[in-house]
Design an enzyme around this catalytic site. Structure first.
Site, PDB file in Angstrom:
ATOM      1  N   GLU A  68      16.774  19.197   4.762  1.00 34.84           N
ATOM      2  CA  GLU A  68      16.903  18.863   6.181  1.00 34.84           C
ATOM      3  C   GLU A  68      17.103  17.370   6.390  1.00 34.84           C
ATOM      4  OE1 GLU A  68      14.325  16.765   7.089  1.00 34.84           O
ATOM      5  OE2 GLU A  68      13.440  17.167   5.131  1.00 34.84           O
ATOM      6  N   GLY A 119      13.585  13.657   1.806  1.00 34.91           N
ATOM      7  CA  GLY A 119      14.211  14.796   2.465  1.00 34.91           C
ATOM      8  C   GLY A 119      15.611  14.999   1.922  1.00 34.91           C
ATOM      9  N   GLU A 120      16.518  15.466   2.785  1.00 28.31           N
ATOM     10  CA  GLU A 120      17.920  15.696   2.409  1.00 28.31           C
ATOM     11  C   GLU A 120      18.093  16.803   1.375  1.00 28.31           C
ATOM     12  OE1 GLU A 120      19.872  12.167   1.022  1.00 28.31           O
ATOM     13  OE2 GLU A 120      19.182  10.935   2.706  1.00 28.31           O
ATOM     14  N   GLY A 121      17.035  17.505   1.012  1.00 30.78           N
ATOM     15  CA  GLY A 121      17.141  18.493  -0.054  1.00 30.78           C
ATOM     16  C   GLY A 121      17.125  17.897  -1.442  1.00 30.78           C
ATOM     17  N   THR A 122      16.785  16.601  -1.553  1.00 32.00           N
ATOM     18  CA  THR A 122      16.893  15.922  -2.846  1.00 32.00           C
ATOM     19  C   THR A 122      15.960  16.504  -3.904  1.00 32.00           C
ATOM     20  OG1 THR A 122      15.416  14.225  -1.918  1.00 32.00           O
ATOM     21  CG2 THR A 122      17.772  13.727  -1.977  1.00 32.00           C
TER      22      THR A 122
END
Length: 338
Positions: free
Chosen positions: A162, A304-307
């Site tokens: 996200e 975040g960012e799906g990392t």
């Protein structure tokens, strides 16, 4: 979705009738593992990951079409002064993803992962949860349905992430509503809140949960009242993956909060999911423990960012490769134990 009944009705039905794993595929995977050129259990969690893949995909463990799905949303609660970054940063980061300039882009290249970014009405922030519900039931259900489209192009491993300024406040409110304790237990710095700003963040979570307190015995109501569009979309994506028996890797604190909604609605709802990593956000480990999960990685990340989920996908790919590619004792001419 259905044109009759209440907007959440179809999701409640799906959550009652979740498909389970493929028991035969699991047995086959365990039998093969026992013949591979290694002592039993020597690959540790890699073996369990391979079994998990087999059980949910119904075939020999393989990862051929991994996908990272990032859901971006904005939040009215940012008006309470709970984050150092303005909501405009959400759109700017979506543009950065599209240009290939974010951390997640580099990880996807390194691990050969697909990437989709879903922009969720960024010009129209959700309601300020300290004053009103984040979303109407209709809007929340529609966003869940939109999130279900994440798997439409085909994938055999879905990584959920996200982007959204203010969404660690949202995640803290959801966890506080689900698990209790105090707001301070669940609120962390997020993108850098500290001092008086952190205290405002804690106060916002307390006020929101108190405001909506009479409606928090229903997980889907928690999601629409305290959540956000990316929360609803991630929940929809995780649910859609379950219906198609697609394994899922969940990213950080915010993605875990979305998953927790489903777990609260059906205790088996996350059986097809693993937690990619534990983030540095203080409440994340406790949230993971409440789900009965153990994260694959602990790298001190909080981006975040799906990392974290994307990095964990590399481990899942390796687990599948070991299970499928290793020789058996018979093939290698290696003597097995007596």
């Amino acid at each position: 979705m259905s044109v009759s009944g209440l907007p959440f009705d179809d999701f409640r039905t799906l959550l009652r009738d979740l498909p389970g794993p493929d028991a035969r595929a699991l047995v086959t995977a365990r039998e093969r593992d026992a013949q591979l050129t290694k002592p039993p259990g020597a690959l540790g969690r890699l073996e369990e990951i391979a079994f998990w893949l087999a059980a949910w995909t119904g075939r020999t463990p393989a990862v051929n079409r991994p996908l990272v799905a990032i859901f971006a949303g904005n939040h009215g609660v940012t008006r309470q002064g709970i984050t150092p970054f303005p909501p405009a940063v959400t759109q700017q980061m979506v543009e950065n993803f599209a240009a290939g300039g974010a951390a997640i882009n580099q990880i996807c290249v390194a691990y050969d992962l697909g990437l989709k970014v879903f922009d969720l009405a960024l010009d129209y922030p959700t309601g300020d949860i300290t004053e009103e519900a984040a979303l109407s039931e209709r809007d929340c259900a529609a966003t869940m349905a939109f999130g279900m489209e994440a798997i439409a192009g085909g994938t055999d491993l879905l990584c959920i992430g996200e982007m959204g300024i203010g969404n660690t406040t949202i995640a803290a409110a959801i966890n506080y509503a689900l698990y209790g304790g105090s707001a301070r237990d669940w609120v962390g710095p997020g993108t850098g809140s500290e001092g008086e700003m952190l205290e405002r963040k804690i106060a916002a979570v307390e006020k929101a949960v108190e405001l909506h307190g009479d409606h928090l015995d229903d997980p889907l109501e928690i999601m629409r009242r305290l959540g956000g569009r990316e929360i609803a979309a991630m929940a929809g994506a995780i649910l859609a993956a379950r219906m198609e028996r697609i394994p899922v890797l969940i990213d950080g604190y915010v993605a875990t909060a979305a998953a927790a909604i489903l777990k609260a609605a059906n205790p088996s709802a996350l059986d097809h999911c693993l937690i990619g990593h534990v983030s540095a956000e203080p409440g994340h480990l406790r949230a993971i423990e409440m789900l009965g999960k153990t994260p694959l990685l602990a790298l001190g990340m909080r981006l975040g960012e799906g990392t974290g989920a994307a990095l964990a996908a590399g481990i899942v790919k390796a687990a599948a490769a070991c299970h499928s590619g290793m020789a058996t004792f018979a093939q290698a001419g290696v003597t097995n134990k007596d």
